[in-house]
Write a protein that holds these residues in place. Structure first.
Motif, mmCIF file in Angstrom:
data_model
loop_
_atom_site.group_PDB
_atom_site.id
_atom_site.type_symbol
_atom_site.label_atom_id
_atom_site.label_comp_id
_atom_site.label_asym_id
_atom_site.label_seq_id
_atom_site.Cartn_x
_atom_site.Cartn_y
_atom_site.Cartn_z
ATOM 1 N N UNK A 131 0.875 -1.167 0.000
ATOM 2 C CA UNK A 131 0.000 0.000 0.000
ATOM 3 C C UNK A 131 0.917 1.223 0.000
ATOM 4 N N UNK A 132 1.345 1.659 -1.162
ATOM 5 C CA UNK A 132 2.374 2.697 -1.219
ATOM 6 C C UNK A 132 1.901 4.037 -0.672
ATOM 7 N N UNK A 133 2.862 4.791 -0.154
ATOM 8 C CA UNK A 133 2.627 6.159 0.291
ATOM 9 C C UNK A 133 3.414 7.096 -0.614
ATOM 10 N N UNK A 134 3.090 8.377 -0.553
ATOM 11 C CA UNK A 134 3.835 9.348 -1.335
ATOM 12 C C UNK A 134 5.309 9.333 -0.931
ATOM 13 N N UNK A 135 5.579 9.165 0.361
ATOM 14 C CA UNK A 135 6.957 9.153 0.841
ATOM 15 C C UNK A 135 7.731 7.965 0.280
ATOM 16 N N UNK A 136 7.091 6.789 0.242
ATOM 17 C CA UNK A 136 7.759 5.594 -0.283
ATOM 18 C C UNK A 136 8.041 5.743 -1.773
ATOM 19 N N UNK A 137 7.093 6.319 -2.507
ATOM 20 C CA UNK A 137 7.287 6.515 -3.941
ATOM 21 C C UNK A 137 8.370 7.563 -4.189
ATOM 22 N N UNK A 138 8.383 8.629 -3.390
ATOM 23 C CA UNK A 138 9.431 9.648 -3.527
ATOM 24 C C UNK A 138 10.808 9.039 -3.287
ATOM 25 N N UNK A 139 10.909 8.170 -2.297
ATOM 26 C CA UNK A 139 12.190 7.528 -2.005
ATOM 27 C C UNK A 139 12.633 6.648 -3.169
ATOM 28 N N UNK A 140 11.692 5.898 -3.739
ATOM 29 C CA UNK A 140 12.004 5.081 -4.913
ATOM 30 C C UNK A 140 12.503 5.962 -6.052
ATOM 31 N N UNK A 141 11.803 7.040 -6.321
ATOM 32 C CA UNK A 141 12.180 7.922 -7.434
ATOM 33 C C UNK A 141 13.560 8.534 -7.225
ATOM 34 N N UNK A 142 13.914 8.816 -5.984
ATOM 35 C CA UNK A 142 15.235 9.368 -5.699
ATOM 36 C C UNK A 142 16.346 8.356 -5.932
ATOM 37 N N UNK A 143 15.999 7.073 -5.852
ATOM 38 C CA UNK A 143 16.994 6.013 -6.022
ATOM 39 C C UNK A 143 17.033 5.418 -7.422
ATOM 40 N N UNK A 144 15.856 5.329 -8.080
ATOM 41 C CA UNK A 144 15.760 4.573 -9.332
ATOM 42 C C UNK A 144 15.136 5.355 -10.487
ATOM 43 N N UNK A 145 14.728 6.589 -10.241
ATOM 44 C CA UNK A 145 14.075 7.361 -11.284
ATOM 45 C C UNK A 145 12.565 7.309 -11.166
ATOM 46 N N UNK A 146 11.880 7.962 -12.088
ATOM 47 C CA UNK A 146 10.416 8.068 -12.044
ATOM 48 C C UNK A 146 9.750 6.702 -11.935
ATOM 49 N N UNK A 147 8.609 6.674 -11.240
ATOM 50 C CA UNK A 147 7.872 5.422 -11.065
ATOM 51 C C UNK A 147 6.994 5.102 -12.270
ATOM 52 N N UNK A 148 6.693 6.086 -13.109
ATOM 53 C CA UNK A 148 6.036 5.807 -14.392
ATOM 54 C C UNK A 148 6.528 6.824 -15.410
ATOM 55 N N UNK A 149 6.683 6.357 -16.654
ATOM 56 C CA UNK A 149 7.249 7.200 -17.698
ATOM 57 C C UNK A 149 7.100 6.502 -19.038
ATOM 58 N N UNK A 150 7.472 7.193 -20.105
ATOM 59 C CA UNK A 150 7.388 6.620 -21.448
ATOM 60 C C UNK A 150 8.652 6.958 -22.219
ATOM 61 N N UNK A 151 8.902 6.196 -23.280
ATOM 62 C CA UNK A 151 10.030 6.497 -24.154
ATOM 63 C C UNK A 151 9.840 5.793 -25.493
ATOM 64 N N UNK A 152 10.499 6.331 -26.501
ATOM 65 C CA UNK A 152 10.483 5.768 -27.853
ATOM 66 C C UNK A 152 11.834 5.142 -28.161
ATOM 67 N N UNK A 153 11.795 3.990 -28.809
ATOM 68 C CA UNK A 153 13.018 3.364 -29.329
ATOM 69 C C UNK A 153 12.687 2.757 -30.687
ATOM 70 N N UNK A 154 13.382 3.208 -31.711
ATOM 71 C CA UNK A 154 13.244 2.614 -33.035
ATOM 72 C C UNK A 154 11.841 2.538 -33.570
ATOM 73 N N UNK A 155 11.000 3.539 -33.271
ATOM 74 C CA UNK A 155 9.632 3.547 -33.766
ATOM 75 C C UNK A 155 8.641 2.804 -32.897
ATOM 76 N N UNK A 156 9.092 2.251 -31.775
ATOM 77 C CA UNK A 156 8.228 1.544 -30.826
ATOM 78 C C UNK A 156 8.054 2.416 -29.587
ATOM 79 N N UNK A 157 6.816 2.517 -29.093
ATOM 80 C CA UNK A 157 6.507 3.337 -27.925
ATOM 81 C C UNK A 157 6.429 2.437 -26.701
#
Length: 284
Positions: A131-157
């Protein structure tokens, strides 16, 4: 030292800085990536001793296995476009005794990944809590980057989702709402780019065998599952264009390609399967 740290924080501003979107929108030919999941440093001893909450004070075997995976990936030729880990990076839950040490030891292994193979991280329940909290998610993001995101590679989303927000967002409902709105925007943007292939990474899969299966520990609740699948189905039908949309999770560890490729039977693919303890994603 800074370069090593940057390797774990490439997901920023809801995108992956390892790839420039304007250089990746167009299809350039078949490519592959590596999908792994649940390195979960500390799990093996805790399970062996029947103490999954407090028995995670050793993780030597996990270190060895992850080192073998990194060594195998580094030997691949041609190189994969990226290496994604689909959650449960370590066994320790937020705030537990060994979590920080487990995370540091995992980073010490992963930093040896070829610098030309970007690392992509997906959050799991052991990373941000059941049951995540904002604090737990913030800590994850500080260590591993955003918890959700998108990117393109070679025409694939590619979409990376925080599946814990779909599992139980009772302590941070505003974060679930933000991800929902973001996902709608991302699918619309993919349609505007006339994207043909969309691949989704998340820790908890929508389903294990069939969309209407019963609720289980290893899948998302039926109501949530239906809501997300409707978003995906709608995205597949936009502008009457055919899209291949493939969810990939911790529990969907099988090789796949979009659509089936001659590469599946190639000498290269067989060599990869024989040398790598993780799995291949092939795009064509």
């Amino acid at each position: 030292m800074a370069a090593a740290a940057d390797a774990f924080l490439r997901a920023r501003g809801r995108t992956l800085t390892a790839f420039r979107p304007d250089a990746e929108y167009q299809w350039k030919g078949p490519f592959y990536f590596i999908q792994g999941a649940d390195p979960q440093f500390g799990l093996m001893k805790s399970w062996a001793h029947g103490d999954t909450e407090n028995g995670d004070d050793e993780w030597g075997e996990e270190i060895k296995l992850t080192e073998q995976a990194v060594q195998a990936i580094n030997k691949l030729n041609p190189k994969p476009k990226f290496f994604v880990l689909c959650g449960d990076l370590v066994h320790g839950m937020p705030g537990t005794r060994w979590k920080k040490k487990q995370e540091q030891d995992l980073k010490d292994v992963l930093k040896n990944t070829d610098q030309d193979i970007p690392l992509v991280f997906v959050s799991g329940n052991h990373d941000i809590g059941n049951t995540p909290t904002k604090e737990a998610i913030d800590d994850y993001c500080n260590n591993w980057g955003d918890d959700y995101f998108s990117f393109w590679v070679g025409g694939v989303f590619f979409l990376v989702l925080n599946s814990q927000l779909y599992c139980d967002s009772s302590k941070c409902p505003e974060l679930r709402q933000a991800q929902d709105a973001w996902l709608d925007d991302q699918l619309a943007a993919a349609a505007n780019q006339k994207c043909k292939h969309i691949i989704v990474f998340q820790h908890i899969p929508l389903f294990l065998s069939k969309p209407d299966e019963d609720n289980d520990y290893f899948n998302l609740d039926k109501s949530v599952r239906q809501e997300i699948m409707e978003k995906f189905h709608k995205a597949e039908k936009v502008e009457n264009t055919e899209k291949a949309l493939l969810p990939c999770s911790s529990s969907s560890m099988t090789d796949f390609c979009i659509p089936p490729l001659p590469l599946r039977d190639s000498e290269f693919l067989q060599r990869c399967k024989n040398t790598s303890p993780v799995l291949l994603g092939l795009c064509s």
